[in-house]
Motif scaffolding. Sequence first.
Motif, PDB file in Angstrom:
ATOM      1  N   TYR A   1      54.135  39.489  42.341  1.00  0.00           N
ATOM      2  CA  TYR A   1      52.748  39.997  43.679  1.00  0.00           C
ATOM      3  C   TYR A   1      52.266  38.458  44.451  1.00  0.00           C
ATOM      4  O   TYR A   1      51.367  38.568  45.050  1.00  0.00           O
ATOM      5  N   GLN A   2      52.986  38.225  44.812  1.00  0.00           N
ATOM      6  CA  GLN A   2      53.622  37.308  46.179  1.00  0.00           C
ATOM      7  C   GLN A   2      52.825  35.902  45.339  1.00  0.00           C
ATOM      8  O   GLN A   2      53.000  35.229  45.531  1.00  0.00           O
ATOM      9  N   ALA A   3      51.696  36.135  45.438  1.00  0.00           N
ATOM     10  CA  ALA A   3      50.274  34.893  45.290  1.00  0.00           C
ATOM     11  C   ALA A   3      49.103  34.814  43.634  1.00  0.00           C
ATOM     12  O   ALA A   3      48.946  36.337  43.295  1.00  0.00           O
ATOM     13  N   TRP A   4      48.819  33.732  43.746  1.00  0.00           N
ATOM     14  CA  TRP A   4      47.529  34.059  42.269  1.00  0.00           C
ATOM     15  C   TRP A   4      46.441  34.405  42.844  1.00  0.00           C
ATOM     16  O   TRP A   4      46.149  33.049  43.413  1.00  0.00           O
ATOM     17  N   GLN A   5      45.776  35.072  43.819  1.00  0.00           N
ATOM     18  CA  GLN A   5      44.528  35.345  44.916  1.00  0.00           C
ATOM     19  C   GLN A   5      44.072  36.442  44.890  1.00  0.00           C
ATOM     20  O   GLN A   5      44.165  36.941  44.052  1.00  0.00           O
ATOM     21  N   HIS A   6      43.188  36.194  45.748  1.00  0.00           N
ATOM     22  CA  HIS A   6      42.181  37.424  45.670  1.00  0.00           C
ATOM     23  C   HIS A   6      41.230  37.240  47.323  1.00  0.00           C
ATOM     24  O   HIS A   6      40.982  36.007  47.216  1.00  0.00           O
ATOM     25  N   TRP A   7      41.997  38.318  48.043  1.00  0.00           N
ATOM     26  CA  TRP A   7      40.915  38.289  49.797  1.00  0.00           C
ATOM     27  C   TRP A   7      41.387  36.649  50.021  1.00  0.00           C
ATOM     28  O   TRP A   7      40.973  36.096  50.919  1.00  0.00           O
ATOM     29  N   GLY A   8      42.743  36.079  49.498  1.00  0.00           N
ATOM     30  CA  GLY A   8      43.384  34.940  50.281  1.00  0.00           C
ATOM     31  C   GLY A   8      42.513  33.822  49.208  1.00  0.00           C
ATOM     32  O   GLY A   8      43.481  32.697  49.933  1.00  0.00           O
ATOM     33  N   MET A   9      41.891  33.818  48.720  1.00  0.00           N
ATOM     34  CA  MET A   9      41.963  32.751  48.079  1.00  0.00           C
ATOM     35  C   MET A   9      42.307  32.223  46.805  1.00  0.00           C
ATOM     36  O   MET A   9      42.703  33.331  45.943  1.00  0.00           O
ATOM     37  N   ALA A  10      42.818  30.630  46.884  1.00  0.00           N
ATOM     38  CA  ALA A  10      42.772  30.884  45.347  1.00  0.00           C
ATOM     39  C   ALA A  10      42.027  30.777  44.066  1.00  0.00           C
ATOM     40  O   ALA A  10      41.128  31.076  44.206  1.00  0.00           O
ATOM     41  N   MET A  11      42.920  31.334  42.957  1.00  0.00           N
ATOM     42  CA  MET A  11      42.050  31.482  41.179  1.00  0.00           C
ATOM     43  C   MET A  11      41.933  30.268  41.396  1.00  0.00           C
ATOM     44  O   MET A  11      43.256  29.989  40.092  1.00  0.00           O
TER      45      MET A  11
END
Length: 337
Positions: A216-226
């Motif tokens: 999933y590459q990164a724990w992110q949404h729309w480029g922002m950290a969650m």
Amino acid sequence: ISVPGTNHWLHIKGHLAYGTFTDNNWQEDFARSGNLYTKDVLYHSKSFFMKVGKKESFPLEFEAGLQMAAQFGGKQYVEGQKEPIMKMPSDFMDFIRVLIPMSGSDNAMEGEQINKYGNHVGSWNIGLTGYVQDWRIKAYYEHFFEDESQMFFGYGPWKDGLLGVEVTLPENQFIDALVYECMGSKNQTGPIFYEGFRGEFEQVSAKDNYYNHYIYQAWQHWGMAMGNPLFTGPVYNKDGRIMFANNRINAHHLGISGTPGKEWAYRLLLTYSRNWGTYDNPFDDVKKQFSSLLEVTYSPVKWNGWSFSISGAMDRGNLLGNNSGGMLVIRKTGLIK
């Protein structure tokens, strides 16, 4: 809710949620130069907390709990190709596999069959609140984890987490509440190393690489950290990689709020961080960043429900650069008559 039969001394709360990410098009547009991205990824989160205490009878309350979240399902693409290079199953049993973390089915990638299905993150949370006359003082600790070794003391003491103190003061003209927090994420169970001298494979849990994942590459949404805004989100990457280039951080935060008059309120936020990048790609030098915000709100008594806020914010440092901004908010709550 209060647990029946405990005379309001024991309380519990929790939640269970499933959802979907909405940034398919953003990821496809952002990824460049053959970088990976995902689509149609599903979301799951859950939590369970308990609180022991009854402030009417005793001035201390203790609370503890666990919260977890996961990415699962979806398809992985490489920029420049229309067809997915990998599909993660999302059958009914896969919803159970993220609810009760377990290995993936035969349809999942080999790594998901060996480990846990999906990308899981979570934190243990504990807090102690004391009431002294009109004062309320709460100390709390959050330990975040991304694998079982960090979740269950598999590598020694918990070295990464967030420690905070929140104070609510008696009514006065200057300060209503203040909070101080310090956070550390440098350890990540330490850098990876090899202990085998006889040729056997040995399991080594280390270099957890917070918020990054091979599917999933990164724990992110729309480029922002969650969940933690100090982890530098993918939106700041100029090379189109959907990953966190900075997740080893030490930071301090101070927040103050007050109501110096019946119609006036303010809040001041100050954050200072030192940043080391990641274990795989450390920064050449430690990067420092200072962020601040001051907001003043006017709520006229004669205009019920109306408020007017003006705020200014400023960043200074060599991580995100120097930035300044402001905002004016006109707000109405309730019905407009």
